[in-house]
Write an enzyme that holds these catalytic residues in place. Structure first.
Site, PDB file in Angstrom:
ATOM      1  N   ARG A 118       0.869  -1.184   0.000  1.00  0.00           N
ATOM      2  CA  ARG A 118       0.000   0.000   0.000  1.00  0.00           C
ATOM      3  C   ARG A 118       0.895   1.218   0.000  1.00  0.00           C
ATOM      4  NH1 ARG A 118      -5.489   1.349   3.265  1.00  0.00           N
ATOM      5  NH2 ARG A 118      -6.164  -0.091   1.632  1.00  0.00           N
ATOM      6  N   HIS A 145      -6.914   0.443  -6.941  1.00  0.00           N
ATOM      7  CA  HIS A 145      -7.202  -0.351  -5.737  1.00  0.00           C
ATOM      8  C   HIS A 145      -7.827  -1.681  -6.206  1.00  0.00           C
ATOM      9  CE1 HIS A 145      -7.701  -1.391  -1.679  1.00  0.00           C
ATOM     10  NE2 HIS A 145      -8.547  -0.477  -1.260  1.00  0.00           N
ATOM     11  N   GLN A 148      -9.838  -4.027  -3.808  1.00  0.00           N
ATOM     12  CA  GLN A 148     -11.187  -3.528  -3.539  1.00  0.00           C
ATOM     13  C   GLN A 148     -12.113  -3.891  -4.692  1.00  0.00           C
ATOM     14  OE1 GLN A 148     -12.221  -1.751  -0.650  1.00  0.00           O
ATOM     15  NE2 GLN A 148     -14.176  -2.349  -1.542  1.00  0.00           N
ATOM     16  N   ASP A 239     -17.437   6.838  -2.225  1.00  0.00           N
ATOM     17  CA  ASP A 239     -16.148   6.790  -1.515  1.00  0.00           C
ATOM     18  C   ASP A 239     -15.933   8.180  -0.911  1.00  0.00           C
ATOM     19  OD1 ASP A 239     -13.597   6.160  -0.602  1.00  0.00           O
ATOM     20  OD2 ASP A 239     -12.655   6.158  -2.594  1.00  0.00           O
ATOM     21  N   CYS A 278     -16.491   1.481  -0.335  1.00  0.00           N
ATOM     22  CA  CYS A 278     -15.295   0.700  -0.002  1.00  0.00           C
ATOM     23  C   CYS A 278     -14.975   0.769   1.488  1.00  0.00           C
ATOM     24  CB  CYS A 278     -14.110   1.172  -0.834  1.00  0.00           C
ATOM     25  SG  CYS A 278     -13.791   2.940  -0.666  1.00  0.00           S
ATOM     26  N   ARG A 306     -13.564  -8.739   0.803  1.00  0.00           N
ATOM     27  CA  ARG A 306     -12.154  -8.442   0.589  1.00  0.00           C
ATOM     28  C   ARG A 306     -11.314  -9.686   0.874  1.00  0.00           C
ATOM     29  NH1 ARG A 306     -10.129  -3.336   0.871  1.00  0.00           N
ATOM     30  NH2 ARG A 306      -8.254  -4.487   0.255  1.00  0.00           N
TER      31      ARG A 306
HETATM   32  N1   CP Z   1     -11.346  -0.258   1.758  1.00  0.00           N
HETATM   33  C1   CP Z   1     -10.106  -0.290   2.262  1.00  0.00           C
HETATM   34  O1   CP Z   1      -9.124  -0.478   1.558  1.00  0.00           O
HETATM   35  O2   CP Z   1     -10.070  -0.138   3.618  1.00  0.00           O
HETATM   36  P1   CP Z   1      -8.753   0.049   4.496  1.00  0.00           P
HETATM   37  O3   CP Z   1      -8.168   1.393   4.159  1.00  0.00           O
HETATM   38  O4   CP Z   1      -9.245  -0.007   5.916  1.00  0.00           O
HETATM   39  O5   CP Z   1      -7.800  -1.063   4.196  1.00  0.00           O
HETATM   40  N1  NVA Z   2     -10.036   6.569  -2.140  1.00  0.00           N
HETATM   41  C1  NVA Z   2      -9.722   6.166  -0.792  1.00  0.00           C
HETATM   42  C2  NVA Z   2      -9.971   4.703  -0.608  1.00  0.00           C
HETATM   43  C3  NVA Z   2      -9.726   4.202   0.793  1.00  0.00           C
HETATM   44  C4  NVA Z   2      -9.934   2.717   0.914  1.00  0.00           C
HETATM   45  C5  NVA Z   2      -8.278   6.493  -0.491  1.00  0.00           C
HETATM   46  O1  NVA Z   2      -7.410   6.285  -1.350  1.00  0.00           O
HETATM   47  O2  NVA Z   2      -7.996   6.988   0.611  1.00  0.00           O
END
Ligand code: CP
Ligand code: NVA
Length: 330
Positions: A118, A145, A148, A239, A278, A306
């Protein structure tokens, strides 16, 4: 095939070519099978007693940003598949301070059978994948992502009998939207997205989705009107307006007036529409409590999925023979 035979397939593991998951279209036409595999194992209570395709393997997960769902679903999912999950918080690593991504990739490849990452910039996960000799999974970057999207597509497929209309997105043209559009284009689902002017999705990503849609028949439509996007929708997706890493863009919030998903807006959709998010949700900003807590909401199914979707991807990338053997049991 008797279940115990699945263990024998472990010796068939072929490591000569590694595959990465950096964006959902990396899975191309296999996405549908990956989802079906995930749905099968989710509903197969006995499977994981003796099916341990990641036995003896380690999966390392690097986090430069916070996470609840991704971190826990990877840790539990890897464990259920018989592997060892190792979470690496970037702040505790040499990465980015005294060691390059390339060297980190080379070192971790000596210990791990798969690396999830990440990160902030998508180029960083591409760099890690380039220098890693084991599969790399993007656990969220500023551009994509895919984990997701795999769970989102799984959730839509599970509910297909009540989905009567297109997928609608209302909000920012962000990483989650990018893989949602790509996922819909692969599965042949129609999608209409509404973003404020100046916050449209990445043109190159949309071009990729349109190319895939030429084959699948999915219709992709972008606009700046939330009402237009949600009218007659079978799915409405939200989102946060400000993503991780954009916190300094305070002024961005002002651009989203009229983009909140509330009872007034959803009254334009099919009455059985699915509400998806998400998570984490900023209740009262992009969505009201009435909508996210309504009977239409499947947000916690998405969060659960997930884990199942990632278990399917992990098994496919780390031990394709075992993935195939389980698939052949259907
Ligand atoms: N949706 C998602 O990726 O959640 P987190 O940021 O908690 O991993
Ligand atoms: N668009 C959001 C998704 C979080 C799961 C972000 O990148 O913070």
């Amino acid at each position: 095939m008797p279940r115990m035979d699945l263990q024998e397939t472990l010796s068939m593991k072929d490591n000569e070519v590694k595959s990465d998951l950096l964006a959902i279209d990396d899975l191309s036409e296999r996405l549908s099978e990956i989802i079906d595999w995930a749905i099968r194992i989710k509903n197969d209570e006995e499977a994981l007693f003796d099916f341990k395709p990641l036995d003896g393997m380690s999966v390392g997960s690097i986090y430069e940003k916070p996470s609840t769902r991704t971190r826990v679903s990877f840790e539990v999912g890897v464990n259920r598949l018989g592997g060892q999950p190792i979470t690496l918080l970037a702040g505790d690593m040499q990465l980015g301070k005294s060691e390059t991504i390339a060297d980190t990739a080379a070192v971790l490849s000596r210990y791990m059978d798969c690396i999830t990452y990440r990160c902030f910039g998508h180029d960083d996960v591409m760099e890690l994948a380039k220098h890693s000799t084991v599969p790399v999974i993007n656990a969220l970057s500023d551009l994509h992502h895919p984990c997701q999207a795999a769970a989102d597509m799984m959730t839509i497929v599970e509910n297909l009998d009540r989905v009567n209309g297109h997928v609608a997105w209302v909000g920012d043209g962000n990483n989650v939207l990018h893989d949602l559009v790509l996922g819909c284009s692969i599965l042949g689902l129609d999608i209409k997205y509404a973003t404020p002017e100046g916050f449209e999705p990445d043109e190159e990503v949309i071009a990729r989705a349109l190319k895939i849609a030429e084959e699948s028949g999915s219709k992709i439509f972008g606009c700046n009107s939330p009402e237009e996007a949600v009218t007659d929708a079978g799915v409405i997706y939200a989102d946060v307006f400000v993503s991780m890493g954009e916190e300094s863009m305070d002024r961005k919030m002002g651009s989203f007036d009229g983009f909140q998903i509330n009872e007034n807006l959803v009254s334009n959709a099919d009455e059985d529409y699915l509400f998806m998010h998400c998570l984490p949700a900023h209740r009262g900003e992009e969505v009201t409590d009435e909508v996210i807590d309504s009977r239409n909401s499947v947000v916690f199914d998405q969060a659960e999925n997930r884990m199942w979707a990632q278990m399917s991807v992990l098994t496919l990338l780390c031990n394709e023979a075992a993935w195939q053997a389980y698939w052949d049991l259907r």
